[in-house]
Design a protein around this motif. Structure first.
Motif, PDB file in Angstrom:
ATOM      1  N   LYS A 191       0.595  -1.553   0.055  1.00  0.00           N
ATOM      2  CA  LYS A 191       0.106   0.150   0.525  1.00  0.00           C
ATOM      3  C   LYS A 191       1.337   1.319  -0.088  1.00  0.00           C
ATOM      4  O   LYS A 191       0.312   1.735  -0.633  1.00  0.00           O
ATOM      5  CB  LYS A 191      -1.138  -0.103   1.583  1.00  0.00           C
ATOM      6  N   LYS A 192       1.637   1.041   0.409  1.00  0.00           N
ATOM      7  CA  LYS A 192       2.992   2.707   0.110  1.00  0.00           C
ATOM      8  C   LYS A 192       3.527   2.968  -0.655  1.00  0.00           C
ATOM      9  O   LYS A 192       3.982   4.198  -1.267  1.00  0.00           O
ATOM     10  CB  LYS A 192       3.850   2.147   1.498  1.00  0.00           C
ATOM     11  N   THR A 193       4.158   1.968  -1.541  1.00  0.00           N
ATOM     12  CA  THR A 193       4.969   1.601  -2.814  1.00  0.00           C
ATOM     13  C   THR A 193       3.850   2.030  -4.075  1.00  0.00           C
ATOM     14  O   THR A 193       4.541   2.568  -5.035  1.00  0.00           O
ATOM     15  CB  THR A 193       6.137   0.460  -2.867  1.00  0.00           C
ATOM     16  N   LEU A 194       2.035   1.339  -3.360  1.00  0.00           N
ATOM     17  CA  LEU A 194       1.613   1.362  -4.860  1.00  0.00           C
ATOM     18  C   LEU A 194       0.374   1.739  -4.433  1.00  0.00           C
ATOM     19  O   LEU A 194      -0.289   1.021  -3.994  1.00  0.00           O
ATOM     20  CB  LEU A 194       1.083  -0.261  -5.270  1.00  0.00           C
ATOM     21  N   PRO A 195       0.344   3.097  -4.427  1.00  0.00           N
ATOM     22  CA  PRO A 195      -1.071   3.789  -4.065  1.00  0.00           C
ATOM     23  C   PRO A 195      -2.110   3.916  -4.545  1.00  0.00           C
ATOM     24  O   PRO A 195      -2.359   4.735  -5.897  1.00  0.00           O
ATOM     25  CB  PRO A 195      -0.670   5.638  -3.210  1.00  0.00           C
ATOM     26  N   PHE A 196      -3.263   2.525  -4.160  1.00  0.00           N
ATOM     27  CA  PHE A 196      -4.323   3.070  -5.361  1.00  0.00           C
ATOM     28  C   PHE A 196      -5.183   3.613  -4.002  1.00  0.00           C
ATOM     29  O   PHE A 196      -5.234   3.513  -3.242  1.00  0.00           O
ATOM     30  CB  PHE A 196      -4.877   0.887  -5.367  1.00  0.00           C
ATOM     31  N   ALA A 202      -3.049   5.991  -7.923  1.00  0.00           N
ATOM     32  CA  ALA A 202      -3.741   7.422  -7.467  1.00  0.00           C
ATOM     33  C   ALA A 202      -1.393   8.013  -7.350  1.00  0.00           C
ATOM     34  O   ALA A 202      -1.806   8.803  -6.591  1.00  0.00           O
ATOM     35  CB  ALA A 202      -3.910   8.068  -5.912  1.00  0.00           C
ATOM     36  N   GLY A 203      -1.161   6.961  -7.573  1.00  0.00           N
ATOM     37  CA  GLY A 203       0.024   7.951  -7.098  1.00  0.00           C
ATOM     38  C   GLY A 203       0.822   9.265  -8.084  1.00  0.00           C
ATOM     39  O   GLY A 203       0.422   9.225  -9.488  1.00  0.00           O
ATOM     40  N   GLY A 204       1.526   9.932  -7.382  1.00  0.00           N
ATOM     41  CA  GLY A 204       2.077  11.156  -8.319  1.00  0.00           C
ATOM     42  C   GLY A 204       3.277  10.812  -8.963  1.00  0.00           C
ATOM     43  O   GLY A 204       3.335  11.153 -10.825  1.00  0.00           O
ATOM     44  N   ALA A 205       4.213   9.600  -9.080  1.00  0.00           N
ATOM     45  CA  ALA A 205       4.668   8.912  -9.983  1.00  0.00           C
ATOM     46  C   ALA A 205       4.211   7.976 -10.667  1.00  0.00           C
ATOM     47  O   ALA A 205       3.513   7.228 -10.706  1.00  0.00           O
ATOM     48  CB  ALA A 205       5.723   8.766  -9.563  1.00  0.00           C
ATOM     49  N   PRO A 206       5.124   7.466 -11.444  1.00  0.00           N
ATOM     50  CA  PRO A 206       4.512   5.937 -12.605  1.00  0.00           C
ATOM     51  C   PRO A 206       4.650   4.809 -11.617  1.00  0.00           C
ATOM     52  O   PRO A 206       5.236   4.625 -10.207  1.00  0.00           O
ATOM     53  CB  PRO A 206       5.204   5.768 -13.669  1.00  0.00           C
ATOM     54  N   ALA A 207       3.840   4.171 -11.771  1.00  0.00           N
ATOM     55  CA  ALA A 207       3.367   3.106 -10.806  1.00  0.00           C
ATOM     56  C   ALA A 207       4.796   2.498 -10.990  1.00  0.00           C
ATOM     57  O   ALA A 207       5.418   2.275 -11.811  1.00  0.00           O
ATOM     58  CB  ALA A 207       2.272   1.381 -11.226  1.00  0.00           C
ATOM     59  N   ARG A 208       5.122   1.753  -9.491  1.00  0.00           N
ATOM     60  CA  ARG A 208       6.633   1.628  -9.893  1.00  0.00           C
ATOM     61  C   ARG A 208       6.634  -0.586 -10.010  1.00  0.00           C
ATOM     62  O   ARG A 208       5.814  -1.576  -9.155  1.00  0.00           O
ATOM     63  CB  ARG A 208       7.644   0.724  -8.691  1.00  0.00           C
ATOM     64  N   LYS A 209       6.939  -0.788 -10.974  1.00  0.00           N
ATOM     65  CA  LYS A 209       6.611  -2.426 -12.004  1.00  0.00           C
ATOM     66  C   LYS A 209       6.941  -3.319 -10.424  1.00  0.00           C
ATOM     67  O   LYS A 209       7.125  -4.574 -10.380  1.00  0.00           O
ATOM     68  CB  LYS A 209       6.741  -2.638 -13.458  1.00  0.00           C
ATOM     69  N   ASP A 210       8.654  -2.727 -10.725  1.00  0.00           N
ATOM     70  CA  ASP A 210       9.814  -3.591  -8.862  1.00  0.00           C
ATOM     71  C   ASP A 210       8.953  -4.271  -8.025  1.00  0.00           C
ATOM     72  O   ASP A 210       9.386  -5.032  -7.431  1.00  0.00           O
ATOM     73  CB  ASP A 210      10.425  -2.942  -8.853  1.00  0.00           C
ATOM     74  N   ALA A 223      -0.598   4.837 -15.162  1.00  0.00           N
ATOM     75  CA  ALA A 223      -1.684   5.124 -14.387  1.00  0.00           C
ATOM     76  C   ALA A 223      -2.261   3.962 -14.235  1.00  0.00           C
ATOM     77  O   ALA A 223      -3.871   3.907 -14.621  1.00  0.00           O
ATOM     78  CB  ALA A 223      -2.363   6.212 -14.214  1.00  0.00           C
ATOM     79  N   PRO A 224      -2.155   3.213 -13.647  1.00  0.00           N
ATOM     80  CA  PRO A 224      -2.923   1.671 -14.005  1.00  0.00           C
ATOM     81  C   PRO A 224      -4.079   1.494 -13.063  1.00  0.00           C
ATOM     82  O   PRO A 224      -4.837   2.082 -12.364  1.00  0.00           O
ATOM     83  CB  PRO A 224      -1.919   0.823 -13.410  1.00  0.00           C
ATOM     84  N   ARG A 225      -5.643   0.829 -14.164  1.00  0.00           N
ATOM     85  CA  ARG A 225      -6.602   0.958 -13.470  1.00  0.00           C
ATOM     86  C   ARG A 225      -7.067  -0.676 -11.840  1.00  0.00           C
ATOM     87  O   ARG A 225      -8.018   0.105 -11.587  1.00  0.00           O
ATOM     88  CB  ARG A 225      -7.745   1.011 -14.593  1.00  0.00           C
ATOM     89  N   ILE A 226      -6.178  -1.159 -12.767  1.00  0.00           N
ATOM     90  CA  ILE A 226      -6.519  -2.384 -11.937  1.00  0.00           C
ATOM     91  C   ILE A 226      -4.938  -2.916 -11.091  1.00  0.00           C
ATOM     92  O   ILE A 226      -4.007  -3.419 -12.098  1.00  0.00           O
ATOM     93  CB  ILE A 226      -6.872  -3.727 -12.516  1.00  0.00           C
TER      94      ILE A 226
END
Length: 198
Positions: A34-39, A144-152, A95-98
């Motif tokens: 939840k901290k690294t991927l803010p959805f 809802a993140g400001g930066a691109p979602a982190r794939k790692d 900004a992924p949906r899911i």
């Protein structure tokens, strides 16, 4: 007087349930993300499932017909192994949906089950999906993140050799009702175990 249309026409869908022990493991992994991927919306652990068919708002008088078709499907279905494996996202990388958890095991049996549900419910007024079926477990919605979602952040999640194994025998289908604004959101209306040959 204002009528609640959801009371009159429940929102229903058909799904394969996930055992409670695996739901707890997925919930633990989600908490770490939840901290690294803010959805915006994280699925409640009790609501985790594999969708087979979304029906939308259903006239109460037709629910029995839907249940009867699901009974027929269960009567010719046998249990098959599935496991949670891998994770990823749907939608734009920025900004992924899911955010989803992947599946492995007898996926052809799962696809056949989904096709059977589509075929049996179409004559009742539930059109078949145009898109190919992509089985998964939704974990979160609306990045809802400001930066691109982190794939790692999801790399290595739910590995094939996880201990304890993230597998189970899919042996039932559930007709669920959605309660918008409630947590958990999904209520089992009818659970039907597979019983081909017995």
């Amino acid at each position: 007087m204002v009528h609640n249309t959801q009371d009159e026409h429940p929102r229903l869908f058909v799904a394969v349930p996930i055992p409670s022990g695996l739901k707890a493991q997925v919930a633990a992994a989600a908490n770490g993300l939840k901290k690294t991927l803010p959805f915006k919306k994280w699925v409640h652990p009790d609501d985790l499932h594999i969708t087979l068919k979304f029906l939308g708002e259903v006239v109460p008088s037709s629910v029995a017909a839907v249940e009867a078709e699901l009974e027929r499907i269960a009567a010719r279905s046998t249990p098959f192994p599935l496991r949670l494996q891998g994770a990823g996202t749907f939608g734009a990388p920025m900004a992924p949906r899911i955010l989803w958890v992947g599946l492995a095991g007898k996926l052809q049996a799962l696809r056949d089950l989904q096709a059977d549900v589509e075929r049996q419910l179409a004559p009742l007024g539930y059109p078949t999906e145009d898109r190919p079926y992509s089985p998964h477990v939704t974990l979160a919605r609306q990045y809802a993140g400001g930066a691109p979602a982190r794939k790692d952040a999801v790399r290595g999640l739910f590995p094939a050799d996880a201990e304890p194994p993230l597998e189970w025998a899919a042996d039932r289908i559930v007709l669920y009702r959605s309660h918008l604004g409630r947590t958990p959101m999904y209520e089992p209306v009818r659970t039907i175990a597979f019983h081909a040959g017995g």
